[in-house]
Design an enzyme around this catalytic site. Structure first.
Site, PDB file in Angstrom:
ATOM      1  N   LYS A  82       4.686 -23.443  -5.853  1.00 46.50           N
ATOM      2  CA  LYS A  82       4.874 -21.992  -5.875  1.00 46.50           C
ATOM      3  C   LYS A  82       5.156 -21.531  -4.448  1.00 46.50           C
ATOM      4  CE  LYS A  82       2.984 -17.589  -7.371  1.00 46.50           C
ATOM      5  NZ  LYS A  82       3.573 -16.898  -6.233  1.00 46.50           N
ATOM      6  N   GLU A 108       0.200 -21.990  -1.757  1.00 50.36           N
ATOM      7  CA  GLU A 108      -0.173 -20.796  -2.522  1.00 50.36           C
ATOM      8  C   GLU A 108      -0.549 -21.135  -3.951  1.00 50.36           C
ATOM      9  OE1 GLU A 108       1.480 -16.382  -3.768  1.00 50.36           O
ATOM     10  OE2 GLU A 108       2.870 -18.012  -3.390  1.00 50.36           O
ATOM     11  N   ASP A 112       5.847 -18.980  -1.412  1.00 47.85           N
ATOM     12  CA  ASP A 112       5.319 -17.661  -1.039  1.00 47.85           C
ATOM     13  C   ASP A 112       6.372 -16.922  -0.229  1.00 47.85           C
ATOM     14  OD1 ASP A 112       3.648 -15.534  -0.687  1.00 47.85           O
ATOM     15  OD2 ASP A 112       2.317 -16.512   0.753  1.00 47.85           O
TER      16      ASP A 112
END
Length: 325
Positions: free
Chosen positions: A44, A185, A46
């Site tokens: 993921k 993240e 950021d």
């Protein structure tokens, strides 16, 4: 008799008209990774969600909210022109990496913004993870696995402004645990067989790594609700003093908001415990601490997305977050 020159037929229109904008597919937040071979996992990132539109003679960079930010991402635009296709829409995330190779939203904000930064706009990387349109064909109805098979040869192996967001072949729970240990993240899970649908969807899931620490409460901002707090003002230790690290405005019930204000009104500060010029701030003696869950730190040293988890007295055995570590 002169021969009549044959007219060249006009080029055939594309099989599918290229949309000017596609509302992005947004992942649903869940507590733990799904299980099963139908799920693919990625890091993921950021950063800023972007769609890169490549058209004959034009490249546009469109944000999740529909704004044209082409001028902010010159290096991404320049490289998109070199990808070898006349028309395409690539979905991905623009990031700036820290020294450990992790995406840092604060660094990205500074690189894109007007304030002086150690990071130049040329350091912004676009991690491509989906292909929505290619050379006259709308791919959104096709399964994710097929869309990524078509995307990979276009961007994989590149080390410049545009790169491929690799799939991680691992058990979801193991990958999530490793991602959190590395300070990332979180992770994203996507169904391999799913078409691309706009808005928040259960076919895309996000699992976030949350940090949790204890900070000194140095005051509050009143709420619009009578006799309640709207935000807690938080500080961390630095040397022998305290430094303001941001406000926290979520995580409590209406009853707790009233109770917190009563606690802080009982210990008013004779002078501000931190340097902070904020309209409406009411300072208290730094005798209480809050346990706070948050995502990360911004570039200017503030907590990102903090959420209140509890309050206790500031005692020697309570370990308060220190900026000196």
């Amino acid at each position: 008799m002169a021969k009549t020159a044959k007219k060249t037929p006009p080029p055939a229109p594309p099989a599918d008209p290229m949309p000017r904008r596609v509302d992005p597919c947004v992942a649903t937040l869940v507590d733990k990774p799904p299980k099963g071979p139908e799920w693919a996992f990625e890091v993921k990132w950021d950063g800023y969600r972007l769609a890169v539109h490549v058209e004959p003679g034009e490249v546009r960079v469109i944000t999740r909210g529909g704004y044209d930010w082409t001028k902010k991402f010159g290096s991404i635009v320049a490289e998109a022109r070199q990808l070898g296709h006349a028309s395409m829409i690539i979905d991905g995330e623009a990031v700036v990496l820290d020294e450990q190779g992790r995406s840092d939203f604060g660094l990205l904000q500074r690189a894109v913004g007007k304030k002086p930064s150690l990071h130049e706009p040329s350091e912004i990387i676009f991690y491509a993870f989906d292909l929505l349109y290619l050379d006259g064909h709308d791919l959104r109805s096709r399964p994710l696995a097929e869309r990524r098979r078509r995307l990979e040869p276009i961007v994989a192996g590149r080390a410049g402004a545009i790169r491929f967001s690799e799939e991680v072949h691992a058990d979801g729970a193991e990958f999530f645990r490793a991602a959190c240990e590395l300070g990332l993240e979180g992770i994203i899970a996507k169904r391999r067989d799913a078409p691309y649908r706009s808005d928040r969807r259960p076919e895309w899931l996000k699992i976030k790594c949350a940090r949790r620490d204890t900070f000194v409460i140095v005051g509050y901002e009143p709420s619009t609700m009578p006799r309640a707090i709207g935000r807690l003002l938080l500080a961390a230790k630095k040397g022998n003093g305290l430094v303001y690290v941001g406000g926290c405005g979520t995580g409590w019930s209406n009853e707790e908001a009233v109770e917190l204000r009563e606690l802080l009104e009982a210990i008013p500060a004779t002078r501000p415990p931190v340097t902070l010029k904020r309209k409406g701030a009411v300072f208290s003696e730094p005798l209480l601490v809050a346990e706070v869950e948050y995502r990360a730190w911004t570039q200017d040293g503030k907590l990102r997305h903090p959420s209140f988890k509890g309050v206790k007295k500031r005692a020697r055995k309570v370990k308060v977050y220190s900026l000196d570590k």
